[in-house]
Design an enzyme around this catalytic site. Structure first.
Site, PDB file in Angstrom:
ATOM      1  N   CYS A 140       0.827  -1.215   0.000  1.00 36.98           N
ATOM      2  CA  CYS A 140       0.000   0.000   0.000  1.00 36.98           C
ATOM      3  C   CYS A 140       0.858   1.260   0.000  1.00 36.98           C
ATOM      4  CB  CYS A 140      -0.907  -0.018   1.227  1.00 36.98           C
ATOM      5  SG  CYS A 140      -1.872   1.483   1.384  1.00 36.98           S
ATOM      6  N   CYS A 143      -0.433   4.085   2.217  1.00 41.26           N
ATOM      7  CA  CYS A 143      -0.212   3.908   3.658  1.00 41.26           C
ATOM      8  C   CYS A 143       1.250   4.142   4.023  1.00 41.26           C
ATOM      9  CB  CYS A 143      -0.570   2.492   4.087  1.00 41.26           C
ATOM     10  SG  CYS A 143      -2.058   1.842   3.366  1.00 41.26           S
ATOM     11  N   ASP A 144       2.170   3.652   3.194  1.00 33.76           N
ATOM     12  CA  ASP A 144       3.564   3.557   3.624  1.00 33.76           C
ATOM     13  C   ASP A 144       4.554   4.431   2.845  1.00 33.76           C
ATOM     14  OD1 ASP A 144       2.673   1.633   5.408  1.00 33.76           O
ATOM     15  OD2 ASP A 144       2.947   0.009   3.967  1.00 33.76           O
TER      16      ASP A 144
END
Ligand code: NAP
Length: 318
Positions: A140, A143-144
Site C-alpha cells: 500500500c 499507507c507507507d
C-alpha cells in the site's frame, strides 16, 4: 442472544455500501459488518482505503481521494438508516434460515445476506516476505510511501496497480524502479504513458524478485532475469508488491459455490449465489472488471435482488 436483521451485509467497499444505500432506501434497515480497521485485508471501506486519487469514478471530474469517496458512500448509507458494526466476521452458517453470522464475540441472525467481502493483494510467496511487511515490504503506497522519503524503492508488477503505486511513490522516493517479469506492461495506455514520461521511474524488464535480503528490515533484493536466468542484487529500502488480488472467500469455503479461480459463483446477470437469500457482489465475485464503479453497480444489483427475494418470500409465507 443473537440480534436479528432483515438484511445483513458483510463488507463495506463500494459494493457493500451501495447495497446498503439501496436496501436502506427500501426501508430494509440493513446492518453492515464493515471489517476491521487495523487489517490490510478487511479494512472498512475496502481497497479504496488503500488508494490515492480516484480519477475514473463518474461524478468527480477533478478526481477524489479513495478514502474520501468511501466516507461519502458510508455517510449516504447511514443517512437512510443503515447501521454499522466495525468488526470482522469469523464464521457463517447459511445451512438453515434465519442465516447465522458470528463476529469474535457476537452472534447475528438474518433473513438475507449480501456478501461483499472484496479481494486482497497477492504476495510473491518468498520465505521472509510476511515477516518483512511493515519493515520495508508493503502492498500500500498510500499507507507507507511517506516512510520512504528520499530513498530508492522497487515496485513489482506490470498492471495498472503497479504503475499507479510507482507514480504515487515518486512523490517521496528518490527513484522508483518498476520490476516486471515480462518486457511490456499490462497497464492501460494512459497509465503507461504517465509512468514512461516520469523521469523518476525506471523499468527493469524480464525480472523476477527471487530473494528479499534483511532480517528485521529490508535491505535489498535479488533479481533473476526471466530470460537468461542471470541473477543480480539491488539495494533498496522499500519493496511495494502490486501483482494483483485474490477474493476474500475464506469464510465461505464449503458454504457457497465458487468458480475455479476462487471467486464466488453468481447466477449470470444477477447476484444470486447457490443459496436462496444469499447474494454476492463486488470484487469477491467479479474477476473481470474489478472497478469501484462496477462493484457499486453490482452492489445495487444485489440490493434489488435481495429486496425482490424478500418480497417473494414474504408473499409466499402470507
Ligand atoms: P493485474 O492487472 O492483474 O496485473 C498484475 C500484474 O502483476 C501483471 O503485470 C502480472 O504480470 C504481474 N504479476 C502477477 N503475478 C506475479 C508474480 N507472482 N510475480 C511477479 N509479477 C506478477 O492487477 P492490477 O494491476 O492490480 O489491476 C487489477 C485491475 O484493477 C485491472 O483491471 C486494472 O485495470 C484495475 N486498476 C485500475 C486502476 C485505475 O484505473 N486507476 C488502478 C489500479 C487497478 P503479467 O503482466 O506477466 O501477467
Amino acid at each position: 442472544m443473537a440480534t436479528h436483521h432483515h438484511v445483513l451485509i458483510i463488507g463495506s467497499g463500494p459494493a457493500g455500501l451501495t447495497a446498503a444505500i439501496y436496501t436502506a432506501r427500501a426501508n430494509l434497515s440493513p446492518f453492515i459488518i464493515e471489517g476491521e480497521p487495523s487489517s490490510t485485508t478487511d479494512q472498512p471501506g475496502g481497497q479504496l482505503m488503500l488508494t490515492t486519487e480516484v480519477e475514473n469514478f463518474p461524478g468527480f471530474p477533478d478526481g477524489i481521494m479513495g478514502p474520501e469517496l468511501m466516507g461519502r458512500f458510508r455517510e449516504q448509507a447511514a443517512r437512510f438508516g443503515a447501521t454499522f458494526l466495525t468488526d470482522k466476521v469469523t464464521r457463517v452458517d447459511f445451512s438453515a434460515r434465519p442465516f447465522r453470522v458470528w463476529t469474535r464475540d457476537q452472534e447475528f441472525t438474518a433473513d438475507s445476506i449480501i456478501v461483499s467481502t472484496g479481494a486482497q493483494s497477492l504476495m510473491l510467496g518468498l520465505p521472509n516476505e510476511t515477516a518483512l511487511v511493515g519493515h520495508g515490504v508493503s502492498t500500500c503506497a498510500t499507507c507507507d510511501g511517506f516512510f520512504f522519503r528520499g530513498k530508492e524503492i522497487v515496485v513489482v508488477g506490470g498492471g495498472d496497480s503497479a504503475v499507479e503505486e510507482a507514480t504515487f511513490l515518486t512523490k517521496f522516493a528518490s527513484k522508483v524502479t518498476i520490476v516486471h517479469r515480462r518486457s511490456e506492461l499490462r497497464a492501460s495506455k494512459i497509465m503507461r504513458d504517465r509512468a514512461e514520461n516520469n523521469e523518476r521511474i525506471e523499468f527493469k524488464w524480464n525480472s523476477a524478485v527471487v530473494e528479499l535480503q534483511g532480517t528485521d528490515m529490508l535491505e535489498g533484493i535479488v533479481l533473476e532475469d526471466t530470460v537468461t536466468g542471470e541473477r543480480s542484487q539491488m539495494n533498496v529500502a522499500g519493496l511495494f508488491i502490486a501483482i494483483g488480488h485474490k477474493p476474500n472467500t475464506g469464510l465461505f469455503t464449503g458454504v457457497l459455490d465458487m468458480e475455479e479461480n476462487g471467486y464466488l459463483a453468481t447466477r449470470p446477470g444477477s447476484s444470486y449465489t447457490n443459496i436462496p437469500g444469499v447474494f454476492a457482489c463486488g470484487d469477491v465475485q467479479d474477476h473481470t472488471y474489478r472497478q469501484a464503479i462496477t462493484a457499486a453497480g453490482s452492489g445495487c444489483m444485489a440490493a434489488i435482488d435481495c429486496e425482490r427475494w424478500l418480497e417473494s418470500e414474504h408473499a409466499s409465507l402470507a
